[in-house]
Scaffold this motif. Sequence first.
Motif, PDB file in Angstrom:
ATOM      1  N   ALA A   1      36.765  38.176  49.448  1.00  0.00           N
ATOM      2  CA  ALA A   1      36.567  37.413  48.208  1.00  0.00           C
ATOM      3  C   ALA A   1      35.393  37.968  47.393  1.00  0.00           C
ATOM      4  O   ALA A   1      35.453  38.052  46.167  1.00  0.00           O
ATOM      5  CB  ALA A   1      36.340  35.945  48.528  1.00  0.00           C
ATOM      6  N   ARG A   2      34.307  38.378  48.095  1.00  0.00           N
ATOM      7  CA  ARG A   2      33.114  38.862  47.379  1.00  0.00           C
ATOM      8  C   ARG A   2      33.316  40.269  46.805  1.00  0.00           C
ATOM      9  O   ARG A   2      32.624  40.674  45.886  1.00  0.00           O
ATOM     10  CB  ARG A   2      31.868  38.856  48.291  1.00  0.00           C
ATOM     11  CG  ARG A   2      31.426  37.460  48.741  1.00  0.00           C
ATOM     12  CD  ARG A   2      30.736  36.642  47.651  1.00  0.00           C
ATOM     13  NE  ARG A   2      31.602  36.182  46.582  1.00  0.00           N
ATOM     14  CZ  ARG A   2      32.466  35.174  46.683  1.00  0.00           C
ATOM     15  NH1 ARG A   2      32.606  34.509  47.803  1.00  0.00           N
ATOM     16  NH2 ARG A   2      33.207  34.810  45.663  1.00  0.00           N
ATOM     17  N   ASP A   3      34.259  41.004  47.375  1.00  0.00           N
ATOM     18  CA  ASP A   3      34.513  42.366  46.865  1.00  0.00           C
ATOM     19  C   ASP A   3      35.112  42.340  45.459  1.00  0.00           C
ATOM     20  O   ASP A   3      35.135  43.357  44.773  1.00  0.00           O
ATOM     21  CB  ASP A   3      35.481  43.119  47.794  1.00  0.00           C
ATOM     22  CG  ASP A   3      34.860  43.367  49.154  1.00  0.00           C
ATOM     23  OD1 ASP A   3      33.696  43.800  49.194  1.00  0.00           O
ATOM     24  OD2 ASP A   3      35.525  43.094  50.168  1.00  0.00           O
ATOM     25  N   VAL A   4      35.650  41.200  45.077  1.00  0.00           N
ATOM     26  CA  VAL A   4      36.234  41.115  43.738  1.00  0.00           C
ATOM     27  C   VAL A   4      35.403  40.195  42.833  1.00  0.00           C
ATOM     28  O   VAL A   4      35.864  39.773  41.777  1.00  0.00           O
ATOM     29  CB  VAL A   4      37.719  40.667  43.786  1.00  0.00           C
ATOM     30  CG1 VAL A   4      38.580  41.754  44.392  1.00  0.00           C
ATOM     31  CG2 VAL A   4      37.889  39.361  44.557  1.00  0.00           C
ATOM     32  N   GLY A   5      34.173  39.907  43.276  1.00  0.00           N
ATOM     33  CA  GLY A   5      33.266  39.099  42.458  1.00  0.00           C
ATOM     34  C   GLY A   5      32.734  39.935  41.300  1.00  0.00           C
ATOM     35  O   GLY A   5      32.465  41.134  41.465  1.00  0.00           O
ATOM     36  N   GLY A   6      32.606  39.338  40.138  1.00  0.00           N
ATOM     37  CA  GLY A   6      31.995  40.009  38.986  1.00  0.00           C
ATOM     38  C   GLY A   6      32.831  41.126  38.382  1.00  0.00           C
ATOM     39  O   GLY A   6      32.317  41.980  37.658  1.00  0.00           O
ATOM     40  N   ILE A   7      34.135  41.156  38.668  1.00  0.00           N
ATOM     41  CA  ILE A   7      34.963  42.239  38.105  1.00  0.00           C
ATOM     42  C   ILE A   7      35.939  41.751  37.037  1.00  0.00           C
ATOM     43  O   ILE A   7      36.544  42.546  36.333  1.00  0.00           O
ATOM     44  CB  ILE A   7      35.754  43.021  39.193  1.00  0.00           C
ATOM     45  CG1 ILE A   7      36.841  42.154  39.853  1.00  0.00           C
ATOM     46  CG2 ILE A   7      34.799  43.582  40.242  1.00  0.00           C
ATOM     47  CD1 ILE A   7      37.824  42.963  40.696  1.00  0.00           C
ATOM     48  N   LEU A   8      36.076  40.429  36.927  1.00  0.00           N
ATOM     49  CA  LEU A   8      37.036  39.848  35.980  1.00  0.00           C
ATOM     50  C   LEU A   8      36.870  40.392  34.564  1.00  0.00           C
ATOM     51  O   LEU A   8      37.828  40.648  33.852  1.00  0.00           O
ATOM     52  CB  LEU A   8      36.851  38.323  35.988  1.00  0.00           C
ATOM     53  CG  LEU A   8      37.678  37.472  35.049  1.00  0.00           C
ATOM     54  CD1 LEU A   8      39.153  37.569  35.389  1.00  0.00           C
ATOM     55  CD2 LEU A   8      37.232  36.009  35.120  1.00  0.00           C
ATOM     56  N   GLN A   9      35.622  40.560  34.161  1.00  0.00           N
ATOM     57  CA  GLN A   9      35.326  40.954  32.777  1.00  0.00           C
ATOM     58  C   GLN A   9      35.182  42.458  32.596  1.00  0.00           C
ATOM     59  O   GLN A   9      34.909  42.935  31.504  1.00  0.00           O
ATOM     60  CB  GLN A   9      34.052  40.233  32.299  1.00  0.00           C
ATOM     61  CG  GLN A   9      32.736  40.749  32.873  1.00  0.00           C
ATOM     62  CD  GLN A   9      32.468  40.307  34.315  1.00  0.00           C
ATOM     63  OE1 GLN A   9      33.330  39.765  34.983  1.00  0.00           O
ATOM     64  NE2 GLN A   9      31.270  40.552  34.791  1.00  0.00           N
TER      65      GLN A   9
ATOM     66  N   MET B   1      43.175  45.238  34.651  1.00  0.00           N
ATOM     67  CA  MET B   1      43.606  45.607  36.008  1.00  0.00           C
ATOM     68  C   MET B   1      42.703  44.939  37.045  1.00  0.00           C
ATOM     69  O   MET B   1      43.168  44.462  38.075  1.00  0.00           O
ATOM     70  CB  MET B   1      43.570  47.132  36.190  1.00  0.00           C
ATOM     71  CG  MET B   1      44.771  47.836  35.582  1.00  0.00           C
ATOM     72  SD  MET B   1      44.748  49.611  35.914  1.00  0.00           S
ATOM     73  CE  MET B   1      46.463  50.040  35.512  1.00  0.00           C
ATOM     74  N   ASN B   2      41.395  44.888  36.754  1.00  0.00           N
ATOM     75  CA  ASN B   2      40.468  44.252  37.704  1.00  0.00           C
ATOM     76  C   ASN B   2      40.754  42.756  37.846  1.00  0.00           C
ATOM     77  O   ASN B   2      40.643  42.207  38.939  1.00  0.00           O
ATOM     78  CB  ASN B   2      39.020  44.457  37.246  1.00  0.00           C
ATOM     79  CG  ASN B   2      38.544  45.869  37.525  1.00  0.00           C
ATOM     80  OD1 ASN B   2      38.989  46.494  38.493  1.00  0.00           O
ATOM     81  ND2 ASN B   2      37.653  46.374  36.682  1.00  0.00           N
ATOM     82  N   ALA B   3      41.111  42.125  36.756  1.00  0.00           N
ATOM     83  CA  ALA B   3      41.437  40.693  36.812  1.00  0.00           C
ATOM     84  C   ALA B   3      42.657  40.473  37.706  1.00  0.00           C
ATOM     85  O   ALA B   3      42.734  39.487  38.454  1.00  0.00           O
ATOM     86  CB  ALA B   3      41.694  40.160  35.400  1.00  0.00           C
TER      87      ALA B   3
END
Length: 326
Positions: free
Chosen positions: A59-67, A21-23
């Motif tokens: 853009a930075r609010d969704v940084g580091g959430i892919l995994q 879901m985060n991706a």
Amino acid sequence: MSMDKKYTIGILTSGGDAPGMNAAIRAVVRTALENNMNVIGVMHGYEGLVNGEFRPMGARDVGGILQRGGTVLLTSRSKRFMEPTGQREAIRKMNEAGMDALIVIGGEGSMNGANALSQQGVKVIGLPGSIDNDIWGTNIAIGTDTAMNTIMDAVDKLRDTASSHQRAFLVETMGRNSGYLAVMAGIVCGAEMTLIPEVPTSVDEVAVAVEEAYKRGKTHAIIINAEGSGIRTTDLAERIDQMDVGFKTRMTILGHIQRGGSPTAYDRLLASRMGVKAVEALIDGTHGMMAGLKGKGIDFVPLADVITNKRQVNMEYYRMAKVLAR
Ligand code: F6P
């Protein structure tokens, strides 16, 4: 699209969380920004839409959430939103915040909510996210592959101890009213038998399968029981253990472990593709639809069809699991 105000997309996750879901959130936010749009994150699913729990997403609010598993937007199963008054309030809050469209990531119930909003004039796109893979209109939902891999890892570990002690293990998988996870687990985990809601099975039939596995000289037996099969795993384990089937039995209920964890490469890719396509669909003027994986491509299917059709488990796989259990 208005010239004076940036087109604004709201995004929420609803129902049971699913890995990936985060991706999908990340893909929506970044594709929208690339197209000069704003994104507002709605916290706690539809409940947050009714309450107006909104936060701007950069853009930075969704940084580091892919995994990361789970959902950074948090989720809920909202009773208030199921009522027309709750839906009217949600639409009012969306208008106040200047949302032009909404992207909903979730399962069957969430697509029902998305369709209700669409019927009331809201521009909505749904993304299927559920470990159960019970949503009509897509070959597979975001999160199912990760859950399947979690089940496979767990059963591989259980098999090690099962064969060391020559035991039968009864393993309960999630899936609500669908046997999808259990059937696929039956194949990839090499189960002797799979109990699913779609095929009523008796305790005696399970006992026979376990006993036959013992007589064929197997060192262990794995029985997968879908949570919706109609037979409680605890009862099944107790009754099989009382019968003389050769193996002693143990049971494991995998539970919410199946919903957590880092998404697989497959889920990250599927979620990213669907997130990108959802924003592109809105740009093209498409709404009232859900993204679905058809063959190798992402297609859009009407939300009205998604909620009126029932996804069936492919019984070919159920038969295959049986043949391979020899
Ligand atoms: O829909 C996902 C799911 O994990 C189902 O497999 C399960 O039946 C249900 O959610 C559990 O819901 P809850 O987390 O509310 O207990």
